[in-house]
Design an enzyme around this catalytic site. Structure first.
Site, mmCIF file in Angstrom:
data_model
loop_
_atom_site.group_PDB
_atom_site.id
_atom_site.type_symbol
_atom_site.label_atom_id
_atom_site.label_comp_id
_atom_site.label_asym_id
_atom_site.label_seq_id
_atom_site.Cartn_x
_atom_site.Cartn_y
_atom_site.Cartn_z
ATOM 1 N N GLU A 193 0.815 -1.217 0.000
ATOM 2 C CA GLU A 193 0.000 0.000 0.000
ATOM 3 C C GLU A 193 0.847 1.266 0.000
ATOM 4 O O GLU A 193 0.631 2.159 -0.816
ATOM 5 C CB GLU A 193 -0.909 0.020 1.232
ATOM 6 C CG GLU A 193 -1.632 1.353 1.349
ATOM 7 C CD GLU A 193 -2.751 1.364 2.357
ATOM 8 O OE1 GLU A 193 -2.827 0.453 3.187
ATOM 9 O OE2 GLU A 193 -3.554 2.304 2.294
ATOM 10 N N ILE B 5 -0.865 -2.014 7.807
ATOM 11 C CA ILE B 5 -1.935 -1.905 8.820
ATOM 12 C C ILE B 5 -3.231 -1.679 8.054
ATOM 13 O O ILE B 5 -3.356 -0.690 7.330
ATOM 14 C CB ILE B 5 -1.749 -0.702 9.788
ATOM 15 C CG1 ILE B 5 -0.364 -0.730 10.449
ATOM 16 C CG2 ILE B 5 -2.844 -0.711 10.842
ATOM 17 C CD1 ILE B 5 -0.102 0.464 11.375
ATOM 18 N N ASP B 6 -4.151 -2.596 8.188
ATOM 19 C CA ASP B 6 -5.477 -2.329 7.627
ATOM 20 C C ASP B 6 -6.361 -1.925 8.801
ATOM 21 O O ASP B 6 -6.353 -2.587 9.847
ATOM 22 C CB ASP B 6 -6.052 -3.550 6.909
ATOM 23 C CG ASP B 6 -7.308 -3.163 6.161
ATOM 24 O OD1 ASP B 6 -7.269 -2.166 5.432
ATOM 25 O OD2 ASP B 6 -8.339 -3.836 6.338
ATOM 26 N N ASP C 170 -6.013 -4.746 0.091
ATOM 27 C CA ASP C 170 -7.144 -4.880 1.021
ATOM 28 C C ASP C 170 -7.861 -6.216 0.832
ATOM 29 O O ASP C 170 -8.633 -6.634 1.692
ATOM 30 C CB ASP C 170 -8.196 -3.784 0.776
ATOM 31 C CG ASP C 170 -7.687 -2.388 1.048
ATOM 32 O OD1 ASP C 170 -7.139 -2.159 2.130
ATOM 33 O OD2 ASP C 170 -7.846 -1.519 0.155
ATOM 34 N N THR D 199 -6.236 1.525 9.793
ATOM 35 C CA THR D 199 -5.378 2.508 10.475
ATOM 36 C C THR D 199 -6.206 3.475 11.324
ATOM 37 O O THR D 199 -5.809 3.843 12.430
ATOM 38 C CB THR D 199 -4.523 3.282 9.433
ATOM 39 O OG1 THR D 199 -3.694 2.332 8.774
ATOM 40 C CG2 THR D 199 -3.633 4.325 10.086
ATOM 41 N N ASP E 210 -0.626 -5.119 3.136
ATOM 42 C CA ASP E 210 -1.243 -3.969 3.806
ATOM 43 C C ASP E 210 -0.658 -3.962 5.212
ATOM 44 O O ASP E 210 -1.016 -4.797 6.053
ATOM 45 C CB ASP E 210 -2.772 -4.094 3.836
ATOM 46 C CG ASP E 210 -3.420 -2.769 4.207
ATOM 47 O OD1 ASP E 210 -2.730 -1.938 4.828
ATOM 48 O OD2 ASP E 210 -4.608 -2.575 3.886
#
Ligand code: IPD
Ligand code: CA
Ligand code: CA
Length: 286
Positions: free
Chosen positions: A70, A93-94, A221, A96, A91
């Site tokens: 990302e 941190i999905d 994602d 955030t 990703d």
């Protein structure tokens, strides 16, 4: 042979993901920046650092592999093309926006494709100590235990996790989400909106919700989570009725195909009303 190779990739990446989880658990006083001047699009030093470390290790260990992350996609401003080479989707941190508020619904997500096919998905939510894993054809697991979707086949009994904030992206999405919500809300048991696309998929996989939908997301994602849902017996379709495309993910993930068909039927009704109203310049009405 292929299975052993993928197992080796798993053993390489898992400790790095768990380590990143420990870093997130210790995070405090997190500074937040917005990306592209959008209030909903956030990044922290943790997103950047975790992705940087994962990509550095992948490059060192598997120089022939590709990756789509990302933060690096954001800074390079272009989406890489998917090739047949093993490709890592990261990703860091999905969720955030949840992470910075201390809401424990966020995770690290890593998916892998080989020959453009999703073969491995790993998702770790350190705040709940939940590790989701799936290999193609071998089922989905949470903390080592097999998981399956709820099996729900009736829209009236379904709990729907709808990523409604996406409506803010542009006028087209705004209208589409308003019309679809108006039609769906009368049919279902309940609605949720959790702000974490990857865990949205995992929660269909383990039966916490029956359906999850997000339009206009990105490959990182979707890569790991879509495989986890499918391996848990769930169904994933593109919300516009075409085949699901990892590189342009608009997805409805449901516990069963029957449930998916029912959601699609209601959404087509909503889309038709939107189309007819806009042709006649009629505003949205309840
Ligand atoms: C976000 C989450 C969220 C979705 C956003 C995404 P991020 O990812 O998946 O659920 O609504 O569109 O950008 O920014 O937290 O990685
Ligand atoms: Ca994300
Ligand atoms: Ca992210």
């Amino acid at each position: 042979m292929e299975e052993q190779r993928i197992q080796r990739y798993y053993e390489f990446i898992l400790p790095l993901i768990l380590e990143a989880g420990k870093v997130l658990l210790k995070a405090n006083d997190v500074d937040v920046e917005t990306k592209n001047d959008e209030v909903w699009d956030l990044v922290t030093v943790y997103d950047r650092k975790i992705e940087e470390v994962l990509i550095k290790k992948i490059k060192q260990n598997f120089p022939e592999h590709k990756y789509i992350g990302e933060e690096e996609s954001d800074s390079s401003g272009e989406m890489r093309k998917l090739s047949d080479d093993p490709t890592w989707f990261i990703d860091p941190i999905d969720g955030t926006a949840n992470f910075v508020r201390g809401l424990p619904i966020s995770c690290i997500s890593v998916g892998l494709t080989v020959n453009k096919d999703m073969v491995m998905g790993i998702v770790y939510n350190p705040f709940m100590d939940e590790l989701y894993t799936a290999f193609k054809g071998q089922g989905a697991y949470m903390n080592g235990h097999r998981i399956r979707t709820s099996g729900c086949k009736d829209i009236r009994r379904s709990v729907f996790n709808y990523e409604i904030t996406i409506a803010r992206r542009n006028e087209y999405y705004f209208q589409m989400y308003m019309y679809r919500t108006k039609h769906l809300i009368r049919e279902i048991t309940g609605i949720r909106s959790m702000g974490c696309g990857v865990l949205g998929l995992c929660y269909v996989a383990n039966g916490r919700t029956d359906a999850y939908q997000a339009d206009g997301l990105f490959p990182w994602d979707a890569a790991a989570g879509v495989l986890i849902v499918r391996e848990a017996g769930g169904h994933v379709v593109d919300t516009f009725g075409k085949e699901f495309d990892l590189m342009d993910p608009n997805f409805l993930a449901t516990a069963t195909k029957e449930l998916s068909d029912q959601y699609m039927e209601v959404e087509r009704r909503a889309d038709n009303e939107l189309l007819n109203n806009s042709k006649q310049n009629k505003p949205f009405t309840i």
